[in-house]
Design a protein around this motif. Structure first.
Motif, PDB file in Angstrom:
ATOM      1  N   VAL A  60       0.809  -1.209   0.000  1.00 40.35           N
ATOM      2  CA  VAL A  60       0.000   0.000   0.000  1.00 40.35           C
ATOM      3  C   VAL A  60       0.850   1.270   0.000  1.00 40.35           C
ATOM      4  CG1 VAL A  60      -1.919  -1.149   1.148  1.00 40.35           C
ATOM      5  CG2 VAL A  60      -0.185   0.041   2.533  1.00 40.35           C
ATOM      6  N   SER A  61       2.163   1.111   0.115  1.00 42.31           N
ATOM      7  CA  SER A  61       3.081   2.251   0.092  1.00 42.31           C
ATOM      8  C   SER A  61       4.476   1.702  -0.167  1.00 42.31           C
ATOM      9  CB  SER A  61       3.062   2.995   1.430  1.00 42.31           C
ATOM     10  OG  SER A  61       3.573   2.162   2.465  1.00 42.31           O
ATOM     11  N   ALA A  62       5.440   2.601  -0.368  1.00 43.08           N
ATOM     12  CA  ALA A  62       6.814   2.158  -0.609  1.00 43.08           C
ATOM     13  C   ALA A  62       7.376   1.428   0.604  1.00 43.08           C
ATOM     14  CB  ALA A  62       7.695   3.349  -0.983  1.00 43.08           C
ATOM     15  N   VAL A  63       7.155   1.956   1.796  1.00 40.42           N
ATOM     16  CA  VAL A  63       7.706   1.330   2.994  1.00 40.42           C
ATOM     17  C   VAL A  63       6.984   0.029   3.327  1.00 40.42           C
ATOM     18  CG1 VAL A  63       6.218   2.492   4.677  1.00 40.42           C
ATOM     19  CG2 VAL A  63       8.543   1.827   5.324  1.00 40.42           C
ATOM     20  N   ALA A  64       5.819  -0.206   2.740  1.00 37.55           N
ATOM     21  CA  ALA A  64       5.076  -1.452   2.976  1.00 37.55           C
ATOM     22  C   ALA A  64       5.671  -2.633   2.233  1.00 37.55           C
ATOM     23  CB  ALA A  64       3.614  -1.273   2.565  1.00 37.55           C
ATOM     24  N   ARG A  65       6.598  -2.373   1.319  1.00 41.07           N
ATOM     25  CA  ARG A  65       7.151  -3.433   0.475  1.00 41.07           C
ATOM     26  C   ARG A  65       8.131  -4.316   1.248  1.00 41.07           C
ATOM     27  NH1 ARG A  65       9.967  -0.339  -4.195  1.00 41.07           N
ATOM     28  NH2 ARG A  65      10.583   0.914  -2.382  1.00 41.07           N
TER      29      ARG A  65
END
Length: 372
Positions: A60-65
């Protein structure tokens, strides 16, 4: 008796059967940007005879990857790419939910772009699919996370709401929040990975708060009949023993989810290190939660039907059989043999091209198999 081939409604979506393609990470996006593509559209469309497809997890976001090459749902390019997938599935008469994903501590800054975040700053031995020092991709050790601040939690909830909004723009029939398998929401719910002293730690009510608040926010944004959640109380996460309290917490959380009228609750079972799910737990779940329940985890046609017959579930999900059998529903209906998931197939799960992805054949009786 209800069988796995009977139709069922999920809110406004009528499913042609109760067989679900379970979410499985495949890492086939276009780069840069982790953008869904035409190959992914072919892959999912080939399997549209399932009553419902749940996509691989979409950060859902870059840091969620936490896994390289996985498709996001937080940019316009992601929305446009996923639209190719939903259009292809709908053209075949299928229904498709996207799984919304935040991996939490199961990541590395080389993938997420910053230090991974979690309920608490607790590192567990773990590996994820990421870039190798010598080039290419493979399994790498995760990085120690930092504990989320209250601002991080609020931002993450906003990210899930925006991702759900994006999913609707991309044409999905609904979203499933991934709260299983040691990812972000799961680590908040387990006492072994959550040692917070604020309102998101300590008691069961506090540890389930992050998930319940996020679910409610997504429901408020896109409608309850388009929102689902996945949990895995009988799957071990981290180096500790099976959390003896997590099953009770999930049952209590279900009681609080009931007024939300979610599309379904999805139990992931029998993967990794796990304990078998006792009938007593399934009975407790049904007593508390009469709404739609889905189960995935090494099911067969027969074991899936047995769960339906017992009244424990309403939908049954299949992972690897859906990978190697694009026509899984027809094979079950006619008793045709399944293409087994072998070691070669496992090698093509994360990354690659058409081989081991869109080239699995459909079954033709009394003839050679033909490519779907």
């Amino acid at each position: 008796m209800t069988d796995i081939f009977s139709a069922i409604n999920l809110g406004a979506s009528q499913l042609q059967n109760r067989i679900v393609m379970a979410p499985m990470t495949r890492s086939r996006t276009d780069q840069p940007g982790d953008v869904p593509n035409e190959m992914m559209a072919r892959y999912y469309a080939q399997r549209a005879s399932a009553g419902l497809i749940i996509t691989e997890g979409a950060p859902v976001s870059a840091v969620a990857r936490g896994y390289s090459l996985t498709p996001g749902i937080y940019t316009q390019a992601h929305i446009d790419g996923w639209r190719k997938v939903t259009d292809a599935v709908h053209a075949k008469g299928g229904k498709i939910f996207i799984q919304l994903w935040h991996v939490g501590r199961r990541s590395h800054s080389i993938i997420a772009g910053e230090q991974p975040v979690a309920a608490s700053a607790i590192k567990e031995p773990d590996q994820v699919y990421g870039p190798l020092p010598e080039g290419g991709f493979g399994m790498i050790e995760t990085e120690a996370p930092r504990a989320m601040t209250l601002a991080d939690i609020a931002q993450t909830q906003a990210d899930f709401v925006q991702a759900a909004r994006n999913a609707m723009k991309a044409g999905f029939d609904g979203v499933e929040l991934h709260a299983a398998h040691g990812y972000l929401f799961d680590t908040f719910m387990r006492s072994s990975s959550n040692v917070r002293q604020d309102r998101y730690g300590g008691s069961q009510d506090n540890r389930m708060r992050f998930l319940l608040e996020t679910l409610q926010a997504v429901v408020d944004e896109i409608g309850a009949d388009k929102v689902a959640v996945r949990v895995s109380p009988h799957v071990k996460e981290g180096s500790s023993q099976i959390d003896t309290e997590i099953a009770d917490l999930i049952v209590n959380a279900l009681d609080k989810m009931l007024p939300m009228q979610l599309a379904y609750v999805h139990f992931s079972e029998n993967i990794g290190t796990y304990v078998p799910v006792p009938d007593s737990f399934r009975q407790r779940v049904r007593q508390v939660y009469p709404n739609k329940i889905m189960v995935a985890g090494k099911l067969t046609n027969a074991s899936a039907q047995a769960l339906l017959d017992a009244g424990y579930v309403d939908l049954v999900a299949f992972g690897t059989p859906s990978v190697t059998n694009p026509d899984l529903v027809a094979r079950f209906q006619h008793g045709w043999p399944l293409t087994e998931f072998d070691a070669d197939a496992r090698l093509s799960l994360y990354g690659g091209g058409e081989q081991g992805y869109t080239d699995y054949p459909t079954y033709v009786p009394d003839a050679h198999c033909v490519t779907a």
